[in-house]
Design a protein around this motif. Structure first.
Motif, PDB file in Angstrom:
ATOM      1  N   PRO A 233     -29.011  53.275 -21.432  1.00 46.15           N
ATOM      2  CA  PRO A 233     -28.411  53.015 -22.752  1.00 46.15           C
ATOM      3  C   PRO A 233     -28.221  54.281 -23.590  1.00 46.15           C
ATOM      4  CG  PRO A 233     -30.083  51.367 -22.255  1.00 46.15           C
ATOM      5  CD  PRO A 233     -30.193  52.418 -21.194  1.00 46.15           C
ATOM      6  N   GLU A 234     -29.180  55.208 -23.516  1.00 46.77           N
ATOM      7  CA  GLU A 234     -29.055  56.452 -24.281  1.00 46.77           C
ATOM      8  C   GLU A 234     -27.896  57.294 -23.772  1.00 46.77           C
ATOM      9  OE1 GLU A 234     -31.796  60.215 -25.827  1.00 46.77           O
ATOM     10  OE2 GLU A 234     -32.677  58.646 -24.560  1.00 46.77           O
TER      11      GLU A 234
ATOM     12  N   LYS B  96     -23.682  63.290 -15.111  1.00 46.70           N
ATOM     13  CA  LYS B  96     -23.593  63.122 -16.558  1.00 46.70           C
ATOM     14  C   LYS B  96     -24.019  64.377 -17.319  1.00 46.70           C
ATOM     15  CE  LYS B  96     -21.962  58.971 -17.087  1.00 46.70           C
ATOM     16  NZ  LYS B  96     -20.675  58.741 -17.804  1.00 46.70           N
TER      17      LYS B  96
ATOM     18  N   GLY C 233     -27.139  62.731 -24.363  1.00 45.79           N
ATOM     19  CA  GLY C 233     -28.137  61.727 -24.004  1.00 45.79           C
ATOM     20  C   GLY C 233     -28.679  61.939 -22.603  1.00 45.79           C
TER      21      GLY C 233
ATOM     22  N   MET D  35     -25.211  56.106 -22.304  1.00 50.48           N
ATOM     23  CA  MET D  35     -23.979  55.421 -22.676  1.00 50.48           C
ATOM     24  C   MET D  35     -23.631  55.652 -24.139  1.00 50.48           C
ATOM     25  SD  MET D  35     -23.154  54.268 -19.789  1.00 50.48           S
ATOM     26  CE  MET D  35     -21.724  53.282 -20.215  1.00 50.48           C
ATOM     27  N   ARG D  36     -24.657  55.807 -24.999  1.00 53.72           N
ATOM     28  CA  ARG D  36     -24.412  56.029 -26.427  1.00 53.72           C
ATOM     29  C   ARG D  36     -24.050  57.479 -26.720  1.00 53.72           C
ATOM     30  NH1 ARG D  36     -29.269  53.290 -27.095  1.00 53.72           N
ATOM     31  NH2 ARG D  36     -30.256  55.264 -27.702  1.00 53.72           N
ATOM     32  N   ARG D  37     -24.724  58.416 -26.053  1.00 49.69           N
ATOM     33  CA  ARG D  37     -24.635  59.817 -26.460  1.00 49.69           C
ATOM     34  C   ARG D  37     -24.011  60.722 -25.404  1.00 49.69           C
ATOM     35  NH1 ARG D  37     -29.832  62.258 -28.935  1.00 49.69           N
ATOM     36  NH2 ARG D  37     -28.205  63.690 -29.634  1.00 49.69           N
ATOM     37  N   GLY D  38     -23.614  60.169 -24.284  1.00 52.60           N
ATOM     38  CA  GLY D  38     -22.927  60.963 -23.273  1.00 52.60           C
ATOM     39  C   GLY D  38     -23.795  62.059 -22.694  1.00 52.60           C
TER      40      GLY D  38
END
Length: 261
Positions: free
Chosen positions: A40-41, A126, A49, A43-46
């Motif tokens: 989730p982190e 990522k 994150g 996905m939120r912050r790319g």
């Protein structure tokens, strides 16, 4: 390639090997759980994150190595913070962890196959790691140079970690440096930060038989973009190999070798 006639760290007792096995089991479970929890982190912050999750994971693995096997890392020199190439001696998994933990926006040039590993491969992508298809030779290096320049114009590169010898080496072993790091330096105009290590004295190349001790990872003065290209590879090799030898001598490697000769 040249090699001093010395083995990797010797055999340990059954308890130490059991501790090695417990470490890898511990890390395997932690990697899965921390990787899934961090999605989730990411996905939120790319990329930011992904770097935060990676930093937590690397710190945890280094902690587990200390708890299970009594091996720690000492960091010397000043880790770079901006866009640059980090060219390091590579002896084992431990120096990968120590380098990655020290650098705020680390990413690697790594074999394409590694990017396909579940969980870890996704995070490697990522955080900005760049896959390389070694079978493509110069075409692969040209493609990497183009990728790097696009990032420099866009979101920034961070610290790109390269192992000039192309593989892990035993303590005291020297291999010819591959010209990929020089090619990327010429294509990007980035400074190159050499890194010396002695981690292979405590953590063998294949990962079994880790012995207690304090490994050292040392960031050396950067080689700037104005340094003559024709002398760059020799300068890089000299800095890394001379200082890695010095660190190994500090840990008693040369004394141990002299007794065996």
């Amino acid at each position: 390639m040249s090699r001093r006639t010395t083995p990797e760290p010797g055999l340990l007792g059954p308890w130490q090997y059991l501790q090695n096995a417990l470490f890898y089991l511990h890390v395997g479970v932690a990697t899965l759980l921390m990787g899934l929890a961090g999605i989730p982190e990411v996905m939120r912050r790319g990329r930011a994150g992904a770097n935060r999750v990676a930093t937590r994971w690397i710190g945890y693995v280094l902690w587990a190595a200390r708890i299970h096997m009594g091996v720690t890392c000492e960091l010397r020199g000043t880790p770079p913070a901006g866009d640059c190439i980090v060219a390091a001696k590579h002896q084992c998994f431990l120096d990968i962890l120590a380098l990655a933990h020290a650098l705020p926006e680390r990413n690697f040039i790594m074999k394409r196959e590694v990017m396909r590993v579940p969980v870890m491969g996704w995070y490697a992508y990522k955080v900005g790691c760049i896959p390389i298809d070694r079978a493509r030779g110069r075409d692969a290096m040209r493609a990497i140079g183009e990728t790097i320049n696009k990032r420099l114009v866009g979101e920034g590169l961070g610290q790109l970690i390269i192992y000039p010898e192309g593989t892990r080496t035993r303590p005291g072993e020297r291999r010819s440096y591959k010209h990929g790091v020089g090619t990327i330096r010429s294509a990007t105009g980035l400074p190159v930060v050499p890194v010396a290590v002695n981690a292979g004295l405590f953590w063998p190349r294949k990962g079994w038989g880790v012995r207690p001790g304090r490994a050292v990872i040392e960031f050396l003065p950067a080689i700037g973009p104005d340094f003559p290209a024709q002398a760059f590879m020799a300068q890089l090799s000299e800095q890394i190999e001379h200082n890695s030898d010095r660190l190994m001598a500090e840990a008693g490697f040369m004394h141990e070798l002299a007794q065996r000769d």
